[in-house]
Write a protein that holds these residues in place. Structure first.
Motif, PDB file in Angstrom:
ATOM      1  N   ASN A  37     -15.677 -27.466  -8.173  1.00 19.74           N
ATOM      2  CA  ASN A  37     -16.908 -26.804  -8.623  1.00 19.74           C
ATOM      3  C   ASN A  37     -18.107 -27.737  -8.513  1.00 19.74           C
ATOM      4  O   ASN A  37     -19.209 -27.316  -8.146  1.00 19.74           O
ATOM      5  N   LEU A  40     -19.275 -27.947  -4.902  1.00 18.61           N
ATOM      6  CA  LEU A  40     -20.061 -26.767  -4.525  1.00 18.61           C
ATOM      7  C   LEU A  40     -21.474 -26.866  -5.069  1.00 18.61           C
ATOM      8  O   LEU A  40     -22.455 -26.550  -4.377  1.00 18.61           O
ATOM      9  N   LEU A  45     -22.981 -24.993  -1.844  1.00 20.11           N
ATOM     10  CA  LEU A  45     -22.065 -24.152  -1.072  1.00 20.11           C
ATOM     11  C   LEU A  45     -21.565 -23.027  -1.970  1.00 20.11           C
ATOM     12  O   LEU A  45     -21.194 -23.269  -3.121  1.00 20.11           O
ATOM     13  N   SER A  46     -21.540 -21.795  -1.452  1.00 21.82           N
ATOM     14  CA  SER A  46     -21.159 -20.655  -2.283  1.00 21.82           C
ATOM     15  C   SER A  46     -19.690 -20.706  -2.697  1.00 21.82           C
ATOM     16  O   SER A  46     -19.356 -20.448  -3.855  1.00 21.82           O
ATOM     17  N   VAL A  48     -15.251 -22.012  -1.532  1.00 21.22           N
ATOM     18  CA  VAL A  48     -14.347 -22.806  -0.714  1.00 21.22           C
ATOM     19  C   VAL A  48     -12.909 -22.382  -0.960  1.00 21.22           C
ATOM     20  O   VAL A  48     -12.546 -21.904  -2.044  1.00 21.22           O
ATOM     21  N   GLY A  65     -15.749 -21.052  -6.406  1.00 22.62           N
ATOM     22  CA  GLY A  65     -16.978 -20.393  -5.994  1.00 22.62           C
ATOM     23  C   GLY A  65     -16.866 -18.895  -5.853  1.00 22.62           C
ATOM     24  O   GLY A  65     -15.904 -18.263  -6.316  1.00 22.62           O
ATOM     25  N   GLY A 353     -15.301 -22.617   4.034  1.00 23.32           N
ATOM     26  CA  GLY A 353     -16.417 -22.478   3.118  1.00 23.32           C
ATOM     27  C   GLY A 353     -17.414 -21.469   3.636  1.00 23.32           C
ATOM     28  O   GLY A 353     -17.590 -21.341   4.850  1.00 23.32           O
ATOM     29  N   ARG A 360     -21.621 -26.944   3.918  1.00 25.49           N
ATOM     30  CA  ARG A 360     -20.177 -26.820   4.173  1.00 25.49           C
ATOM     31  C   ARG A 360     -19.557 -28.102   4.713  1.00 25.49           C
ATOM     32  O   ARG A 360     -18.479 -28.532   4.264  1.00 25.49           O
ATOM     33  N   VAL A 363     -18.783 -30.959   2.211  1.00 23.64           N
ATOM     34  CA  VAL A 363     -17.687 -30.571   1.318  1.00 23.64           C
ATOM     35  C   VAL A 363     -16.351 -30.710   2.038  1.00 23.64           C
ATOM     36  O   VAL A 363     -15.381 -31.272   1.499  1.00 23.64           O
TER      37      VAL A 363
END
Length: 480
Positions: A37, A40, A45-46, A48, A65, A353, A360, A363
């Protein structure tokens, strides 16, 4: 068969076709939910989806996410993502499996199988040179590297329109050749569209039908499809694609008529299933659909030119932890991922992602680095503890041209060699030490190939080679 034997056989059948079981690693061992979390949040990033393989089993899986940022609709283990170019190794597997069935030869010209579209002499003066093997390894010389996405309400072209350069952003002329087939490497999604048409013409089935029948259903990959969002057979539980500012791009679900290069949807657990099937095949173990011959054929290195290592569909350029991987990344607008499996020992990572590259990619890189470190996967290079000949050190010094326009400078410092410049096309590493291996060869941390020195007509060049492969490439001396 006795009743007991029948029961045993039935139980074994259920186990064989059961969904992939997960031997969960302790969250503290890899990445906790809180850590995911935080990643993100840090990179905006929305969502994963992650799966990790060790010793041919999934040992960790996690999601975090939202499918649509701010919606409260959480991504779960079944949520599929647009995988972009990760479609390519799946297409290559289908072609290799059809060859194994005797329906085609990878060394045939695709012209032999095309009926709805043809290789025109104007663009392809020697159509016999455009083989499946070259198209699948990006060595055919074809243009059209990648494609724009389409969405609900757009005038979506057909795959054949795409090849003809009709109604496709980025291209206003038919696919053609950038160089003589077999003489170099250039990433070509258009080449995969040619393969798509050829496989469909040969079998009388669409590529989504072939993938479903030959791979996804037998492997119980229930959250994977090549059907597009405008099809009634499309998946229901999917992650929307996002702009860098976390707003959803149009309808959220890109439509890719160029299915073979970029049209698959999947998630980390389903891709882990595919990776394990490949690894078991490479290991000579029992598999469901992928044979050892197909696994070896698709991961065999076809070229080291320009990119540093490519097979049929699979990238062969990864060297995370100094391990040998088959892999592929994917990057469509607002979505993508990475899948990778070791050639031996059954290790792997799949991650997706739903966000732009700036969110992305870091991450993905952070997760992969964390997994390699915490599972202690890194191997040391096979260093030879001996004095490097002074003449060899002196001769190696100089500037060399990589096949993608990069200049690499090698210099000597305290009886060691160091390089400056990217050794791989898509590498972020721009400097490091050349480690002496033996017999005039050097290795580099995180680089899959070996470097040695050759002199031809009084001019030196670096020879690029790979242990276990007969393919070679060269970095020529840069002009003084």
């Amino acid at each position: 068969m006795t009743p007991i034997n029948k029961l045993v056989a039935f139980i074994l059948l259920l186990l064989w076709y059961a969904p992939l079981e997960i031997a969960h690693a302790n969250d503290n061992q890899l990445l906790s939910q809180a850590e995911l979390n935080e990643l993100l949040k840090e990179y905006k990033l929305s969502g994963v989806s992650v799966a990790v393989i060790d010793d041919f089993n999934v040992v960790y899986s996690a999601t975090a996410g939202e499918k649509v940022f701010g919606s409260g609709d959480s991504i779960n283990q079944s949520t599929a993502f647009s995988t972009a170019s990760i479609s390519k190794p799946v297409t290559a597997l289908l072609a290799a499996m059809l060859e194994e069935q005797g329906k085609l030869s990878l060394d045939d010209s695709v012209a032999k199988y095309l009926t709805r579209w043809t290789l025109q002499k104007e663009q392809f003066p020697n159509p016999e040179e455009i083989t499946f093997r070259r198209l699948l390894s990006h060595t055919a010389g074809t243009t059209q590297s990648g494609f724009a996405d389409f969405y609900k309400g757009d005038a979506v072209p057909t795959a054949i329109d795409s090849l003809n350069g009709v109604n496709v952003p980025r291209y206003d002329s038919p696919i053609s050749l950038a160089f003589k087939p077999g003489e170099s490497w250039s990433y070509s999604g258009g080449g995969y569209v040619i393969v798509q048409i050829a496989l469909e013409d040969l079998t009388g089935k669409t590529l989504p039908e072939l993938a479903e029948e030959m791979l996804f259903k037998p492997l119980n990959m229930v959250n994977t499809t090549m059907y597009q969002p405008d099809s009634p057979l499309f998946l229901q539980n999917v992650a929307s694609v996002h702009h860098d500012d976390l707003s959803v791009i149009q309808s959220g679900y890109p439509i890719c008529p160029q299915i073979a290069p970029s049209g698959m949807w999947s998630n980390a657990l389903d891709m882990a299933t595919l990776i394990i099937e490949m690894q078991r095949a490479l290991n000579g173990d029992d598999t469901k659909v992928i044979s050892q011959a197909v696994a070896r054929n698709t991961t065999q290195i076809e070229t080291l030119d320009v990119v540093g290592g490519w097979g049929l569909g699979w990238m062969r350029l990864e060297a995370k932890g100094n391990l040998e991987w088959f892999s592929h990344g994917g990057s469509n607008t607002g979505t993508g991922g990475q899948i990778m499996g070791t050639m031996r020992d059954g290790r792997g990572i799949a991650i997706f992602g739903n966000g732009g590259n700036p969110a992305r990619i870091p991450v993905i890189e952070t997760v992969i680095a964390t997994v390699v470190e915490k599972l202690d996967w890194k191997k040391s290079l096979p260093v030879v503890k001996q004095q490097i000949p002074l003449k060899l050190l002196n001769d190696f010094e100089g500037k060399y041209l990589a096949g993608f326009g990069e200049t690499i400078e090698i210099s000597k410092q305290n009886n060691q060699l160091f390089y400056q410049g990217r050794l791989l096309l898509w590498s972020h590493i721009e400097s490091g030490e050349l480690v002496y291996l033996a017999d005039g060869e050097f290795g580099v941390e995180g680089y899959p190939n070996r470097l040695s020195l050759e002199t031809v007509s009084g001019k030196k060049r670096l020879k690029v080679s790979r242990k276990g492969s007969d393919k070679v490439s060269y970095f020529e001396s840069a002009p003084q």
